[in-house]
Design a protein around this motif. Structure first.
Motif, PDB file in Angstrom:
ATOM      1  N   LEU A 115      -9.164  28.406  42.558  1.00 43.82           N
ATOM      2  CA  LEU A 115      -8.874  29.358  41.486  1.00 43.82           C
ATOM      3  C   LEU A 115      -7.785  30.348  41.882  1.00 43.82           C
ATOM      4  CD1 LEU A 115     -12.555  30.032  40.351  1.00 43.82           C
ATOM      5  CD2 LEU A 115     -10.816  28.774  39.059  1.00 43.82           C
ATOM      6  N   LEU A 116      -7.625  30.569  43.183  1.00 45.21           N
ATOM      7  CA  LEU A 116      -6.591  31.492  43.673  1.00 45.21           C
ATOM      8  C   LEU A 116      -5.328  30.752  44.111  1.00 45.21           C
ATOM      9  CD1 LEU A 116      -8.822  33.908  45.787  1.00 45.21           C
ATOM     10  CD2 LEU A 116      -7.796  34.336  43.550  1.00 45.21           C
ATOM     11  N   GLU A 117      -5.239  29.456  43.804  1.00 41.35           N
ATOM     12  CA  GLU A 117      -4.080  28.634  44.159  1.00 41.35           C
ATOM     13  C   GLU A 117      -3.841  28.622  45.669  1.00 41.35           C
ATOM     14  OE1 GLU A 117      -0.632  29.517  41.723  1.00 41.35           O
ATOM     15  OE2 GLU A 117      -1.924  30.312  40.145  1.00 41.35           O
ATOM     16  N   CYS A 118      -4.925  28.739  46.418  1.00 36.28           N
ATOM     17  CA  CYS A 118      -4.852  28.745  47.872  1.00 36.28           C
ATOM     18  C   CYS A 118      -4.837  27.316  48.398  1.00 36.28           C
ATOM     19  CB  CYS A 118      -6.060  29.500  48.434  1.00 36.28           C
ATOM     20  SG  CYS A 118      -6.307  29.316  50.203  1.00 36.28           S
ATOM     21  N   ARG A 119      -4.020  27.055  49.423  1.00 39.16           N
ATOM     22  CA  ARG A 119      -3.924  25.718  49.975  1.00 39.16           C
ATOM     23  C   ARG A 119      -4.449  25.642  51.410  1.00 39.16           C
ATOM     24  NH1 ARG A 119      -1.327  22.754  46.378  1.00 39.16           N
ATOM     25  NH2 ARG A 119      -1.383  20.968  47.801  1.00 39.16           N
ATOM     26  N   HIS A 120      -4.790  26.760  52.004  1.00 34.96           N
ATOM     27  CA  HIS A 120      -5.300  26.783  53.377  1.00 34.96           C
ATOM     28  C   HIS A 120      -6.567  27.623  53.422  1.00 34.96           C
ATOM     29  CE1 HIS A 120      -1.631  24.908  54.986  1.00 34.96           C
ATOM     30  NE2 HIS A 120      -0.983  25.664  54.112  1.00 34.96           N
ATOM     31  N   LEU A 121      -7.628  27.037  53.916  1.00 36.97           N
ATOM     32  CA  LEU A 121      -8.927  27.695  53.947  1.00 36.97           C
ATOM     33  C   LEU A 121      -9.510  27.560  55.349  1.00 36.97           C
ATOM     34  CD1 LEU A 121     -11.304  29.007  52.387  1.00 36.97           C
ATOM     35  CD2 LEU A 121     -12.023  26.710  51.734  1.00 36.97           C
ATOM     36  N   VAL A 122      -9.971  28.684  55.904  1.00 38.44           N
ATOM     37  CA  VAL A 122     -10.501  28.697  57.262  1.00 38.44           C
ATOM     38  C   VAL A 122     -11.980  29.049  57.221  1.00 38.44           C
ATOM     39  CG1 VAL A 122     -10.342  29.730  59.553  1.00 38.44           C
ATOM     40  CG2 VAL A 122      -8.262  29.394  58.185  1.00 38.44           C
ATOM     41  N   PHE A 123     -12.802  28.189  57.837  1.00 40.18           N
ATOM     42  CA  PHE A 123     -14.219  28.481  58.039  1.00 40.18           C
ATOM     43  C   PHE A 123     -14.381  28.818  59.528  1.00 40.18           C
ATOM     44  CE2 PHE A 123     -13.975  25.219  54.696  1.00 40.18           C
ATOM     45  CZ  PHE A 123     -14.674  25.830  53.663  1.00 40.18           C
ATOM     46  N   GLY A 180      -9.990  16.522  47.107  1.00 41.03           N
ATOM     47  CA  GLY A 180      -8.612  17.010  47.137  1.00 41.03           C
ATOM     48  C   GLY A 180      -8.308  17.882  48.336  1.00 41.03           C
ATOM     49  N   TRP A 181      -9.281  18.065  49.227  1.00 39.42           N
ATOM     50  CA  TRP A 181      -9.089  18.845  50.445  1.00 39.42           C
ATOM     51  C   TRP A 181      -9.342  17.964  51.664  1.00 39.42           C
ATOM     52  CZ3 TRP A 181      -8.180  24.312  50.649  1.00 39.42           C
ATOM     53  CH2 TRP A 181      -8.164  24.936  49.405  1.00 39.42           C
ATOM     54  N   THR A 182      -8.682  18.275  52.768  1.00 41.23           N
ATOM     55  CA  THR A 182      -8.923  17.604  54.048  1.00 41.23           C
ATOM     56  C   THR A 182      -9.274  18.651  55.094  1.00 41.23           C
ATOM     57  OG1 THR A 182      -7.394  15.795  53.550  1.00 41.23           O
ATOM     58  CG2 THR A 182      -7.934  16.172  55.864  1.00 41.23           C
ATOM     59  N   ALA A 196     -12.914  26.799  64.641  1.00 45.44           N
ATOM     60  CA  ALA A 196     -12.795  27.009  63.204  1.00 45.44           C
ATOM     61  C   ALA A 196     -12.519  25.683  62.500  1.00 45.44           C
ATOM     62  CB  ALA A 196     -11.672  28.001  62.903  1.00 45.44           C
ATOM     63  N   VAL A 197     -13.144  25.495  61.346  1.00 43.61           N
ATOM     64  CA  VAL A 197     -12.831  24.349  60.495  1.00 43.61           C
ATOM     65  C   VAL A 197     -11.754  24.796  59.512  1.00 43.61           C
ATOM     66  CG1 VAL A 197     -13.691  22.747  58.753  1.00 43.61           C
ATOM     67  CG2 VAL A 197     -15.119  23.330  60.717  1.00 43.61           C
ATOM     68  N   VAL A 198     -10.621  24.113  59.534  1.00 42.51           N
ATOM     69  CA  VAL A 198      -9.490  24.454  58.682  1.00 42.51           C
ATOM     70  C   VAL A 198      -9.349  23.379  57.612  1.00 42.51           C
ATOM     71  CG1 VAL A 198      -7.020  24.917  58.582  1.00 42.51           C
ATOM     72  CG2 VAL A 198      -8.342  25.625  60.594  1.00 42.51           C
ATOM     73  N   ALA A 199      -9.424  23.784  56.349  1.00 39.44           N
ATOM     74  CA  ALA A 199      -9.292  22.847  55.235  1.00 39.44           C
ATOM     75  C   ALA A 199      -7.943  23.065  54.552  1.00 39.44           C
ATOM     76  CB  ALA A 199     -10.430  23.044  54.237  1.00 39.44           C
ATOM     77  N   GLU A 200      -7.271  21.982  54.241  1.00 41.71           N
ATOM     78  CA  GLU A 200      -5.983  22.041  53.562  1.00 41.71           C
ATOM     79  C   GLU A 200      -6.074  21.257  52.256  1.00 41.71           C
ATOM     80  OE1 GLU A 200      -2.785  20.810  56.014  1.00 41.71           O
ATOM     81  OE2 GLU A 200      -3.138  22.335  57.553  1.00 41.71           O
ATOM     82  N   ARG A 201      -5.491  21.838  51.242  1.00 39.84           N
ATOM     83  CA  ARG A 201      -5.520  21.193  49.933  1.00 39.84           C
ATOM     84  C   ARG A 201      -4.387  20.183  49.858  1.00 39.84           C
ATOM     85  NH1 ARG A 201      -5.860  24.446  44.150  1.00 39.84           N
ATOM     86  NH2 ARG A 201      -6.484  22.655  42.863  1.00 39.84           N
ATOM     87  N   VAL A 202      -4.726  18.942  49.534  1.00 41.32           N
ATOM     88  CA  VAL A 202      -3.725  17.872  49.506  1.00 41.32           C
ATOM     89  C   VAL A 202      -3.496  17.351  48.093  1.00 41.32           C
ATOM     90  CG1 VAL A 202      -4.165  17.166  51.874  1.00 41.32           C
ATOM     91  CG2 VAL A 202      -5.512  16.151  50.021  1.00 41.32           C
ATOM     92  N   ALA A 203      -4.263  17.848  47.145  1.00 42.04           N
ATOM     93  CA  ALA A 203      -4.102  17.371  45.762  1.00 42.04           C
ATOM     94  C   ALA A 203      -4.204  18.545  44.809  1.00 42.04           C
ATOM     95  CB  ALA A 203      -5.174  16.348  45.430  1.00 42.04           C
TER      96      ALA A 203
END
Length: 706
Positions: A488-496, A689-691, A699-706
């Motif tokens: 929803l925030l058009e974010c492509r990089h997410l860190v857990f 749509g995320w990897t 840290a688990v890093v998720a990237e949006r690919v779609a």
């Protein structure tokens, strides 16, 4: 061991050469989190339900769990013991404070009712404000007068003040906040009133505005003073009992307490000024986010913290959270400044809404699905907790959707009632014309949109483009919902981050010892008395160094950071800018103006070079060294396979989603979403749509690919 024979707490920076354990406990609205961390980076974490009737019960239950898992006793905690708590916030919101009075200047008794005469919504004729903490019947006035210059026009009559003290005691008052006119310039009359009151009624708790908030503007100063007085009789005994119990159990050091400004101090400062602790838990989370922004080399980051009761968003810029000089408590409307109690205490600048795992879902009068801000908390908690809750919550929806495993919550130590959650959501769905699963999906979407909306508002109000910013997600419920919020925030990089569920507790271990001080001294820049300003700031520096010394920081390790609030003449609001101490030493008015105008232009896009500038308030932050707490590096490992698969109904086609154990995934292993990654205290949900991959820090890093 203690730094000295008095048992002063060891400063956080000492962890650089430590060989023992540090302990951090964060009491939230639903869960109490604990981190027991060895100097080599190994960490033991746990969480337990918050015990609201006796917070220390849950505190030590969590501590015992962590010590037991690590196989050590209290004597092993030779480094810091740090604590963040919602005690102050809960006392205000739930109105659990003792009868509290306000002592004001004669003729100004209605300050809490009149407020600042601002309407936070010009077009709503029925706007509401929270009821004052001090009722009108407990407002007393004193015939004294301090001029705006700081000159005493009329001193305090000790006999009058003593008579008022006896009246307060007869009315059952246990604490009083003294807020006299212009006391921010000179607190002599307030100090005289306190002396007379304590001579007459020694048991009275007294707070002075000239000590807790020596700032211009009468109502915010009175509001801050009253809140400190209201909570001091609760917080000071709590901290004393905490310290005593730690000693009784054999812990070597006194605790450090997390403040709203992103720093920690000793218990004497925290007990005297509990209003500084209101946002302690959320501030710790923001400091942890800053820590990982530095570790992961992210210059700008959106911190997203979702717990059991609330969700918080905070901007991390240049590796630091934004700090504001004022915030509000107990707002009637979450996005409307002015609808709560103003608190003129420096605090980490964030937005907080009632959207947590325990937030209750309902149908409003228009037949629309709403979530929060009311929460089931830990007592009775969501329906699925099986503790007597009857109203469906966000956590109930997550269980029904398959995002949470009902048999493995908290590692299986706390079984969840999926059938009860489904029945509660089914009853809610009958009012919406949907079944339990569709209703749960609606709750998931509504709460994610609420949190994304809050983040948008927070960033936009500060002139920051939120689109595409990397996001760090933590809290017990944050990793469950973060992927959808990021979309929803058009974010492509997410860190857990590692320890995501208890990251706010970890944040207290990477927070410096820090105290923020302010003094208002209104003056045109052109006629500024630099010698007087140096004396003013020097007094703040002495106070700050004393607070740092109480927390175990050597004078040589103390750092002073100067700030100033300025405005163009004729304006109502100020802009804060940072200054090097050399500007103060040299009396460089040109440099001060340039610094202010840069900050003003960044905020409003314009400069007014022909308009004179007024200096309103001086700020000084005294802090110790940043603690060193390098994460324990992750081993490479062997690529893992899913432990199981289960249906997840976030999307209508209900795919069978692979489920991994977080500890089994190898560094660098890439996993395509949708996937669920489970750890004991939280669940990471990575949507289609995320990897996702594991960073060497864990840290688990998720990237949006779609």
């Amino acid at each position: 061991m203690p730094d000295d024979v008095t048992g002063a707490p060891r400063a956080l920076a000492a962890a650089t050469a430590a060989t023992g354990y540090s302990l951090a406990v964060d009491i939230g609205g639903t869960f109490t989190d604990v981190v027991l961390r060895h100097a080599d980076g190994r960490a033991t974490t746990d969480k337990t339900l918050t015990t609201h009737r006796n917070l220390l019960e849950g505190f030590f239950r969590a501590v015992d769990l962590a010590l037991g898992k690590a196989g050590v006793g209290p004597e092993a905690v030779t480094e810091v013991t740090v604590h963040a708590t919602t005690l102050v916030t809960n006392a205000v919101i739930e109105r659990r404070g003792p009868p509290t009075a306000l002592l004001a200047t004669k003729g100004f008794r209605d300050i809490l009712s009149i407020r600042n005469e601002h309407r936070y919504d010009m077009f709503d004729p029925q706007i509401e404000f929270p009821d004052p903490l001090v009722p009108d019947s407990l407002v007393y006035t004193l015939d004294e007068r301090m001029l705006a210059t700081g000159a005493v026009e009329k001193p305090v009559d000790a006999a009058e003040a003593a008579d008022l003290a006896h009246r307060m005691a007869a009315d059952g008052v246990k604490a009083v906040g003294i807020c006299l006119l212009n006391a921010y310039r000179n607190g002599a009359n307030e100090r005289a009133a306190r002396a007379a009151i304590l001579a007459a009624v020694p048991s009275m708790e007294v707070t002075l505005s000239s000590e807790v908030s020596p700032q211009i503007r009468e109502y915010p100063r009175a509001s801050t003073t009253v809140m400190n007085a209201y909570t001091q009789p609760i917080v000071a005994p709590y901290l004393a009992a905490l310290s005593a119990e730690l000693v009784r159990r054999g812990f070597p050091n006194r605790p450090l307490i997390m403040l709203s400004n992103g720093g920690v101090v000793g218990t004497s400062i925290a007990g005297a000024f509990p209003v500084r602790m209101i946002e302690s838990g959320p501030a710790a989370g923001a400091l942890a986010a800053s820590y990982f922004a530095d570790v992961l080399h992210l210059p700008r980051l959106l911190s997203f913290d979702m717990g059991g009761t609330t969700a918080k968003a905070c901007m991390i810029d240049a590796g630091k959270p934004l700090v504001a000089g004022e915030f509000e408590v107990d707002r009637r409307y979450r996005f409307k400044p002015g609808s709560g109690f103003p608190i003129t205490i420096p605090a980490v600048d964030m937005i907080e809404i009632g959207a947590g795992g325990g937030s209750i879902a309902r149908v409003d009068n228009l037949g629309l699905l709403k979530v929060g801000p009311r929460s089931a908390g830990s007592e009775p908690g969501p329906v699925c907790y099986g503790r007597g809750g009857t109203e469906p919550t966000v956590t109930d929806s997550d269980v029904v959707l398959g995002l949470l495993d009902a048999d493995r919550f908290l590692g299986g130590d706390m079984k969840l009632d999926m059938a009860g959650a489904a029945a509660a959501l089914g009853r809610l769905g009958e009012r919406l014309g949907t079944d339990a699963v569709a209703t749960a999906r609606g709750v998931f979407e509504v709460v994610c949109e609420q949190m994304a909306g809050a983040a948008r508002a927070h960033a936009t109000d500060r002139g920051i483009d939120w689109r595409g910013l990397p996001m760090l997600a933590f809290g017990g419920a944050g990793p469950v919902h973060a992927c959808r919020v990021a979309e929803l925030l058009e974010c492509r990089h997410l860190v857990f981050p590692p320890m995501a569920s208890v990251l706010s507790a970890f944040g207290t271990l990477v927070s410096p010892v820090r105290l923020d001080l302010v003094r208002s001294a209104l003056s045109p820049l052109a006629t500024l008395d630099w010698a007087a300003v140096r004396a003013l700031v020097g007094g703040m520096a002495d106070e700050g160094r004393a607070a740092l010394a109480e927390a175990g920081v050597d004078a040589a390790d103390a750092t002073l950071e100067l700030g100033v609030d300025c405005r163009y003449r004729g304006q109502q609001n100020e802009v804060t800018t940072e200054l090097p101490l050399s500007v103060l030493d040299s009396g460089d008015a040109v440099a001060l103006r340039e610094s202010f105008e840069q900050a003003y232009e960044a905020l409003y896009g314009i400069r007014l070079p022909d308009v004179p500038i007024e200096v309103v308030t001086w700020r000084l932050a005294a802090r110790g060294p940043l603690p060193v707490a390098s994460p324990s590096p992750m081993p490479g490992g062997t690529p893992a396979s899913p432990r199981t698969h289960r249906p997840v109904a976030v999307e209508p086609d209900v795919p069978m989603v692979p489920v991994y154990d977080r500890g089994a995934i190898a560094v660098g292993q890439k996993i395509e979403g949708p996937v669920i990654i489970e750890e004991r205290e939280t669940t990471l949900v990575v949507l289609r749509g995320w990897t996702a991959s594991v960073h060497p820090t864990g840290a688990v890093v998720a990237e949006r690919v779609a």
